[in-house]
Design a protein around this motif. Structure first.
Motif, mmCIF file in Angstrom:
data_model
loop_
_atom_site.group_PDB
_atom_site.id
_atom_site.type_symbol
_atom_site.label_atom_id
_atom_site.label_comp_id
_atom_site.label_asym_id
_atom_site.label_seq_id
_atom_site.Cartn_x
_atom_site.Cartn_y
_atom_site.Cartn_z
ATOM 1 N N ARG A 124 -9.358 1.999 6.235
ATOM 2 C CA ARG A 124 -9.690 0.904 5.334
ATOM 3 C C ARG A 124 -8.470 0.050 4.994
ATOM 4 O O ARG A 124 -8.586 -1.122 4.600
ATOM 5 N N ASP A 158 -8.620 -8.603 4.144
ATOM 6 C CA ASP A 158 -9.089 -9.252 2.918
ATOM 7 C C ASP A 158 -7.957 -10.036 2.260
ATOM 8 O O ASP A 158 -8.150 -11.157 1.767
ATOM 9 N N ARG A 167 -8.563 -3.136 6.857
ATOM 10 C CA ARG A 167 -9.541 -4.083 6.305
ATOM 11 C C ARG A 167 -9.011 -4.699 5.018
ATOM 12 O O ARG A 167 -9.243 -5.885 4.747
ATOM 13 N N GLU A 168 -8.295 -3.903 4.237
ATOM 14 C CA GLU A 168 -7.695 -4.452 3.019
ATOM 15 C C GLU A 168 -6.660 -5.517 3.372
ATOM 16 O O GLU A 168 -6.554 -6.551 2.685
ATOM 17 N N SER A 212 -11.671 -7.537 -1.739
ATOM 18 C CA SER A 212 -11.488 -6.261 -1.074
ATOM 19 C C SER A 212 -12.649 -5.334 -1.413
ATOM 20 O O SER A 212 -13.189 -5.365 -2.506
ATOM 21 N N ASP A 213 -13.008 -4.464 -0.442
ATOM 22 C CA ASP A 213 -14.067 -3.494 -0.687
ATOM 23 C C ASP A 213 -13.504 -2.151 -1.134
ATOM 24 O O ASP A 213 -14.215 -1.162 -1.224
ATOM 25 N N ARG A 214 -12.207 -2.119 -1.445
ATOM 26 C CA ARG A 214 -11.612 -0.834 -1.850
ATOM 27 C C ARG A 214 -12.113 -0.448 -3.234
ATOM 28 O O ARG A 214 -12.425 -1.306 -4.079
ATOM 29 N N TYR A 217 -3.010 4.804 -2.252
ATOM 30 C CA TYR A 217 -4.088 5.513 -1.557
ATOM 31 C C TYR A 217 -4.065 6.990 -1.963
ATOM 32 O O TYR A 217 -3.125 7.723 -1.652
ATOM 33 N N LEU A 253 0.851 -1.184 0.000
ATOM 34 C CA LEU A 253 0.000 0.000 0.000
ATOM 35 C C LEU A 253 0.888 1.235 0.000
ATOM 36 O O LEU A 253 1.739 1.404 0.884
ATOM 37 N N HIS A 268 -1.607 -1.085 -4.160
ATOM 38 C CA HIS A 268 -2.735 -0.153 -4.121
ATOM 39 C C HIS A 268 -2.228 1.190 -3.619
ATOM 40 O O HIS A 268 -1.704 1.284 -2.511
#
Length: 313
Positions: A295, A302, A298-299, A309-311, A276, A246, A274
């Motif tokens: 988040r 996941d 949470r990632e 993932s909900d991203r 941000y 990230l 990912h």
């Protein structure tokens, strides 16, 4: 995207560097003074301080158990702080959030810091705790499936280096690596990565500050050309554990983290990168109170638990 307005507000309140030498003792004391009281921290089933007996010596660790369960995946967490700052206490909130959102037991490592401890002391402590965690699997109620290493900034550097140490040592127990805005190239040539110039000033961590902040490490035996010091310089990245990297849009270190992810993929490693948007270096440790940055935990969950993932795409 411009910097997040809440981050911008904080950045405006930080005085500009005055050019005076960095004082590790005073800076550590300043960090310690900002640690919130216990009652203001995320509650978990159990939090325990203990000592890990490793080949590198006795290493203090803090173990976070999110809920009462029969078994757990394990995360060995390595805090950031330019190799001379950070502690079990300053990053307690990060470890708690990791445990809560992943459902894994987190082992935070109080590794030795520069300049008091020369290279490779802190790195040896970190790898030693990974091996200790595997050896203590029954006592830790390890499920035998997931053993991840995670780290932010310089802790991300250690996490990446630890995976390479394990591969070279024939230890195949590490299953995942999670790198939050990692510092992976300690050769601070400003022309090496575009993000070094794009994000040089005004976003908290500044390009001109990289050398003095990392000098305590580099002047105590850490050679930037050594792949254990600059993991991105490792020629062969094959066989390393799957990775989640990230990065932050407004971070001088952004491009080296993203290049490392690309090189892992080219070496056949399952790697997810990912970026941000609107974030700066340190957003997981400093701005996780903002939902869009919380988040990240949470990632990580996941990623470890194999769930979508909900991203945002």
């Amino acid at each position: 995207m411009t910097i997040h307005p809440e981050i911008a507000k904080v950045l405006r309140s930080i005085p500009a560097p005055d050019g005076s030498p960095l004082d590790p003792v005073a800076m550590r004391a300043g960090e310690a003074a900002q640690v919130p009281p216990l009652e203001d921290r995320i509650p978990l089933h159990a939090v325990e301080d203990t000592i890990a007996s490793t080949d590198a010596g006795e290493v203090p660790v803090r173990i976070y158990t999110p809920v009462d369960a029969d078994s757990y995946g394990l995360i060995v967490y390595l805090h950031g702080g330019a190799f001379f700052l950070g502690s079990l206490d300053t990053h307690d909130h990060v470890a708690r959030s990791l445990a809560k959102e992943t459902g894994h037991k987190v082992i935070s490592v109080g590794y030795r810091l520069a300049p008091e401890a020369a290279f490779p002391a802190g790195l040896a402590d970190s790898y030693g705790v990974v091996r200790w965690a595997a050896e203590q699997g029954q006592a830790l109620k390890w499920n035998g499936r997931t053993l991840a290493v995670a780290g932010d900034s310089s802790g991300g550097n250690f996490a990446a280096a630890v995976t390479a140490m394990a591969r070279e040592d024939g230890f195949s127990g590490i299953t995942h690596q999670i790198l939050f805005y990692p510092s992976l190239d300690l050769d601070f040539d400003v022309d090496r990565y575009a993000s070094m110039r794009e994000n040089a000033e005004g976003y908290g961590l500044e390009t001109a500050g990289l050398k003095p902040f990392n000098a305590f490490y580099l002047e105590n035996g850490a050679d930037p050309a050594d792949p254990l010091v600059s993991p991105i310089k490792r020629v062969d990245l094959s066989g390393l554990p799957q990775a989640l990297i990230l990065t932050a849009e407004h971070d001088p270190l952004r491009d080296e983290g993203e290049l490392y992810g690309q090189r892992l993929k080219e070496a056949g490693v399952d790697a997810t990168v990912h970026r941000y948007a609107g974030a700066n270096h340190g957003f997981v440790a400093n701005f996780s109170w903002l939902p869009e940055f919380y988040r990240a935990f949470r990632e990580a969950g996941d990623f470890l638990n194999g769930t979508p993932s909900d991203r945002p795409a």
